[in-house]
Structures are given as C-alpha cells and as structure tokens.
Design a protein around this motif. Structure first.
Motif, PDB file in Angstrom:
ATOM      1  N   VAL A 158       0.838  -1.205   0.000  1.00  0.00           N
ATOM      2  CA  VAL A 158       0.000   0.000   0.000  1.00  0.00           C
ATOM      3  C   VAL A 158       0.871   1.252   0.000  1.00  0.00           C
ATOM      4  N   VAL A 159       1.928   1.255   0.792  1.00  0.00           N
ATOM      5  CA  VAL A 159       2.841   2.398   0.798  1.00  0.00           C
ATOM      6  C   VAL A 159       3.471   2.573  -0.578  1.00  0.00           C
ATOM      7  N   SER A 160       3.865   1.465  -1.197  1.00  0.00           N
ATOM      8  CA  SER A 160       4.443   1.520  -2.540  1.00  0.00           C
ATOM      9  C   SER A 160       3.493   2.204  -3.514  1.00  0.00           C
ATOM     10  N   MET A 161       2.226   1.869  -3.429  1.00  0.00           N
ATOM     11  CA  MET A 161       1.234   2.485  -4.305  1.00  0.00           C
ATOM     12  C   MET A 161       1.107   3.982  -4.035  1.00  0.00           C
ATOM     13  N   LEU A 162       1.070   4.354  -2.759  1.00  0.00           N
ATOM     14  CA  LEU A 162       0.866   5.762  -2.409  1.00  0.00           C
ATOM     15  C   LEU A 162       2.027   6.647  -2.864  1.00  0.00           C
ATOM     16  N   VAL A 163       3.243   6.130  -2.820  1.00  0.00           N
ATOM     17  CA  VAL A 163       4.397   6.957  -3.179  1.00  0.00           C
ATOM     18  C   VAL A 163       4.798   6.793  -4.639  1.00  0.00           C
ATOM     19  N   GLY A 164       4.152   5.867  -5.342  1.00  0.00           N
ATOM     20  CA  GLY A 164       4.433   5.656  -6.755  1.00  0.00           C
ATOM     21  C   GLY A 164       3.478   6.424  -7.646  1.00  0.00           C
ATOM     22  N   PRO A 165       3.594   6.266  -8.949  1.00  0.00           N
ATOM     23  CA  PRO A 165       2.782   7.037  -9.893  1.00  0.00           C
ATOM     24  C   PRO A 165       1.288   6.770  -9.771  1.00  0.00           C
TER      25      PRO A 165
END
Length: 246
Positions: free
Chosen positions: A222-229
């Motif tokens: 989820v963090v990966s999604m939030l900080v990614g494009p």
C-alpha cells in the motif's frame, strides 16, 4: 513496478517489522532508501546490505524521531549524499498497552514523544524540504476506530496523526506534495505479538473477515502504491489496511 531511480525515500523505524518491509519494497521499486533506526544499528546495516546485494541503493541513518535536530540532521545527510528527498514514510512508533487508570506518566510521555511528536517532527521537516511532487505517508492504526480497552494512549496519538495528515495535505497541495496515512489492522510483527497469548491471537483472527493477521508486505504494498505514480491523486486520506476488521 514503479521506476523511481532518481528519487530518495526516508523510512523511519525501518530496521525491522513493517518499516523494514517498506524500505525493502521501495528499494525494489527503484527508490534510494534512507533506513532510519533509533538504537540498534545492526539490523539496519543488514537491511542496507541486503538491498545493495539486490542491486538497490540505501544508507542507514541513526535518528531519534522525537528529537527535531536529529530529524534535521537525517534530512541533511540525505540531501548531501543524494541531492534531495522526495518521500518521507513516518513509520516509527511504539505501542504500550494498559488501561488509562494504570498508565503512568512515563509511558504517556514516551508514547506522545515517539508516535505524535516524532511524526510531527518528520512532517514539519518534510514540509520544508521535500522536492515538488513529493509524498508523505504517516502511520496511524485501525484501533482508532475500534475503541478497545487498554489502547487509550496509543489510539489517542494515532488519532492526532490522522488530524495532522488531513491538515498538512491541504497545506502542501500547491507544491504537488501528497500527504496520506496508512492505518494497519493486526499485523504479525514483534510489536503487535508481544505479550499476547495464543487464545488472544485466535480471538483477534476471528474479528477479521479475511481470517488472518496481516503480513508486513500487505502494508508495504500500500505504501508503494501511495508513493508511486498510481498514488498521484490520492491526498489527505487514511487507508485502513486491515482485512475488513471494523
């Protein structure tokens, strides 16, 4: 996979548990990662070594999140080495449980210092120094909405983090910086499992519609999604990543 090879992410409390999973995931996504730790340098150094062996870039950095000068020095180190910071993940936290009547001042003060002031210190420094288009991810907890006994002080600090998240998201929008919070449910980390017997863990599992405790990678994704494009238009939100427990 996110391709963020020119971006730098600071992850607080990243030497173990959810923080370590987040740091490892962001490194795989292409971020250069600053692995923050408070006291124990060894697991932070081992995580950096693991990231580098996999082809990523990382450094470890000691800083007590409750100390604003230590946070400033951590940002200074990242800027000096890499030219700037794009992401702050405010993961560091503690959870000491007791009924309010049995909570001593030292526990209250320590929980405030790390969970609330530590998050504030990171957000304030990031608000001043993140590059345009940056991302801030704070950490709350799904306990905020469950109101369970013994969680009073812990949940109170995290409710304050949620309020801070909503407000700073509005303050930084003009710089295209998003600010969100992740509120995990029960995740099988040392922090969560400490002091709980098997009967308690079984009872907690029964509260979760998906029938299992969370894993650290559930949160890291989820963090990966939030900080990614893919997270570029998500702002001022609290994502309750908890398997459906309410």
């Amino acid at each position: 996979m996110t391709t963020s090879n020119d971006k730098v992410a600071i992850v607080t409390g990243a030497s173990r548990g959810i923080g370590a999973a987040i740091a490892a995931r962001l490194a795989r996504d292409g971020f250069t990662v600053v692995v923050n730790y408070a006291n124990n340098a060894k697991p932070a150094a081992e995580l950096v070594e693991t990231i580098e062996k996999a082809g990523g870039r990382a450094i470890s950095c000691q800083a007590d999140v409750g100390d604003p000068q230590a946070i400033k020095r951590m940002f200074d180190a990242a800027e000096t080495r890499y030219g700037g910071v794009d992401v702050l993940v405010n993961n560091a936290g503690i959870m000491k449980l007791a009924p309010v009547a049995q909570t001593d001042d030292a526990t209250f003060d320590e929980t405030i210092a790390i969970n609330l002031k530590g998050t504030f210190n990171g957000v304030r420094e990031a608000a001043r120094r993140l590059r345009e288009g940056g991302r801030i991810v704070n950490f709350s907890t799904s306990v905020v909405g469950l109101y369970q006994p013994t969680y009073g002080v812990y949940a109170a600090t995290k409710a304050a983090v949620e309020a801070l998240t909503h407000i700073v998201a509005k303050e930084l929008g003009a710089r295209k910086i998003t600010v969100n919070a992740v509120a995990p449910g029960p995740v099988a980390t040392d922090l969560f499992l400490e002091g709980k017997d098997q009967a308690t863990l079984d009872r907690i599992r029964q509260m979760i519609p998906l029938g299992r405790l969370g894993e650290v990678d559930d949160i890291a994704r989820v963090v990966s999604m939030l900080v990614g494009p893919d997270g570029g238009w998500i702002n001022g939100q609290v994502l309750r990543v908890n398997g459906g427990v309410v």
